[in-house]
Design a protein around this motif. Sequence first.
Motif, PDB file in Angstrom:
ATOM      1  N   LEU A  90       0.819  -1.220   0.000  1.00 54.33           N
ATOM      2  CA  LEU A  90       0.000   0.000   0.000  1.00 54.33           C
ATOM      3  C   LEU A  90       0.847   1.263   0.000  1.00 54.33           C
ATOM      4  N   THR A  91       2.005   1.209   0.683  1.00 54.51           N
ATOM      5  CA  THR A  91       2.840   2.414   0.766  1.00 54.51           C
ATOM      6  C   THR A  91       3.442   2.785  -0.585  1.00 54.51           C
ATOM      7  N   TRP A  92       3.393   1.878  -1.566  1.00 54.67           N
ATOM      8  CA  TRP A  92       3.796   2.214  -2.931  1.00 54.67           C
ATOM      9  C   TRP A  92       2.585   2.470  -3.819  1.00 54.67           C
ATOM     10  N   VAL A  93       1.511   1.715  -3.597  1.00 54.15           N
ATOM     11  CA  VAL A  93       0.303   1.853  -4.421  1.00 54.15           C
ATOM     12  C   VAL A  93      -0.323   3.227  -4.237  1.00 54.15           C
ATOM     13  N   ILE A  94      -0.495   3.636  -2.989  1.00 52.30           N
ATOM     14  CA  ILE A  94      -1.209   4.884  -2.689  1.00 52.30           C
ATOM     15  C   ILE A  94      -0.530   6.117  -3.306  1.00 52.30           C
ATOM     16  N   PRO A  95       0.758   6.375  -3.020  1.00 50.60           N
ATOM     17  CA  PRO A  95       1.373   7.579  -3.608  1.00 50.60           C
ATOM     18  C   PRO A  95       1.413   7.555  -5.137  1.00 50.60           C
ATOM     19  N   SER A  96       1.520   6.365  -5.729  1.00 53.52           N
ATOM     20  CA  SER A  96       1.634   6.291  -7.187  1.00 53.52           C
ATOM     21  C   SER A  96       0.347   6.675  -7.903  1.00 53.52           C
ATOM     22  N   GLU A  97      -0.778   6.695  -7.185  1.00 57.11           N
ATOM     23  CA  GLU A  97      -2.055   6.910  -7.868  1.00 57.11           C
ATOM     24  C   GLU A  97      -2.828   8.151  -7.426  1.00 57.11           C
ATOM     25  N   VAL A  98      -2.511   8.733  -6.266  1.00 50.02           N
ATOM     26  CA  VAL A  98      -3.383   9.785  -5.732  1.00 50.02           C
ATOM     27  C   VAL A  98      -3.086  11.171  -6.297  1.00 50.02           C
ATOM     28  N   TYR A  99      -1.894  11.384  -6.842  1.00 54.73           N
ATOM     29  CA  TYR A  99      -1.552  12.715  -7.351  1.00 54.73           C
ATOM     30  C   TYR A  99      -2.075  12.906  -8.772  1.00 54.73           C
ATOM     31  N   PRO A 100      -2.536  14.124  -9.117  1.00 54.02           N
ATOM     32  CA  PRO A 100      -2.885  14.390 -10.524  1.00 54.02           C
ATOM     33  C   PRO A 100      -1.638  14.315 -11.394  1.00 54.02           C
ATOM     34  N   THR A 101      -1.815  13.995 -12.673  1.00 55.64           N
ATOM     35  CA  THR A 101      -0.676  13.739 -13.557  1.00 55.64           C
ATOM     36  C   THR A 101       0.317  14.896 -13.582  1.00 55.64           C
ATOM     37  N   TYR A 102      -0.169  16.127 -13.647  1.00 54.16           N
ATOM     38  CA  TYR A 102       0.739  17.268 -13.798  1.00 54.16           C
ATOM     39  C   TYR A 102       1.554  17.522 -12.523  1.00 54.16           C
ATOM     40  N   LEU A 103       1.112  16.941 -11.390  1.00 48.72           N
ATOM     41  CA  LEU A 103       1.835  17.110 -10.127  1.00 48.72           C
ATOM     42  C   LEU A 103       2.483  15.817  -9.651  1.00 48.72           C
TER      43      LEU A 103
END
Length: 538
Positions: free
Chosen positions: A412-425
Amino acid sequence: MKQSETQQVENEAANIVTDDTWRIEALIKEMEHEDQANPQRPGRFEFSPKSSSHMTWFIAACSSMGGLLFGLDQSLISGANLFYRLVNAAMPLGAVGGAILLIPSNEYLGRRKAIILSTILYTVGAALQAGAFSYGSIVAGRVVMGLGVGIETGTVPVYVAETVESRLRGNLVSLYQFNIALGEVFGYVVAAIFLHVRGNWRFMLGSSILFSTAMFLGMLILPESPRHLMHKNKTLQAFRVWKRLRDITSPESRQEFFLMKEAVGTVASQMQEKKNTARFVWLDFVTVPRARRAIIYANIMILLGQFVGINGIMYYMGVLMTQIGFSEANSTYMSLVGGVSLFLGTIPAIFYMERFGRRFWALTMLPGFLIGLVITGISYLFSPVKQVQAAEGLYLTGLIVYMAFYGPYACLTWVIPSEVYPTYLRSYGMATSDGMVFLGSFIITYNFTSMQEAMTKTGLTLGFFGGIALLGWFYQLLFMPETRNLKLEEIDAVFSLPTRELVRRNWKSSVQTASNMVHCRRASGTVDSGGRLGGQND
């Protein structure tokens, strides 16, 4: 009939494409026409399997080898420490520097080339350590390797998340943590192999060159992330990569490509309206509520994963084994127990991360590894001399439980950050999350011995690490949104909800799930923050 709450929330994520079928088809036809009008010769190293699904799995498997390198270093240093005392914190400190390099490497080189750069740094760092002529050169090698780790850990999960289908995203990003655990097992095996070889620590620390070279060669034939290409306004190139990754005749695939294009257009319009802050795009983490919620949530998740002690335990595994009563040789062999437990624990997440959802894994794994910490803490109360069997038995039991339950949580500690940010950020957000991973790791590894002395072994394990795990469970119960099966662009709808509303839905979902479990009922129509059935997620 009045629309159900479940349908309402699902429509929040999907309304961007309502009645836009004709626009989707027009975009695809335009791209096909451009592609035919401007034919492109295949690249020198371009790899195109017959099936797009094969391509997806090859991308995930090859890029996730970075996790193998990361895990290998964690366990190799544990074995090498028994024979040549090293600065454990040098690599995490270097990785903080790598996190700083993450933004320029991702923005200007792209995801693929940033990963290639990380493999080069891995190789140079390992070579410096293996051929070290002084203590300072070993530290330098570990810092260089840390730079590679910092870039790789912040890029690989994003690269996988941006390329694979949403129905597989959680599973395949979890493959990264699986490879970390597999690398740790390999590291303990390598340490055991060279245990009685003269200059053993050199062979231990230099062995990762084989894996970094293999990963370098593999990344040469992979494509760039289509979302990164779209972010850089290289729409045609993004479309060409998309056709290699998806069945372009599928309505869902065409819709997702359209969503990518629309998201870029929306961001461009917003930036045009904010000319004064456009050059400082990272300020959106402060001024835009959706981005602010994402960065706070992702980084608290990261720090929770670090402050429950995992890297301190991994880096000092051999030393901890000697503290409990094992000899140096047996400590090296018994360290495999923890590595194998972590490895086996990650396997369920690879197959079922998307099926059960993020909240399920967080809320069930945290209590599990808390129990492991309790057992481990109790083991220190027994004398490693007079009650050695009880001490060793309890310690190994606690270690196995802790590692087995931490495995899915680590995913989860890799899954969560990889998906929650908008693409430009995403590059900017991942740089902060990546920095938090290694800042947390540095704090724990650098202060681990001092914390043991100040808090006692039981106090550190049970009081500090266990206390953080308990607080983390309550935090995630209330504040953790569900992003299962959502496309990256659809996650915007989840984080656009006010925090109070997210908490309300999470609490309602959790109460309903608890009621279902007590009364042995199947899930009802209640929803959580992601619009999924509460009983399925919690």
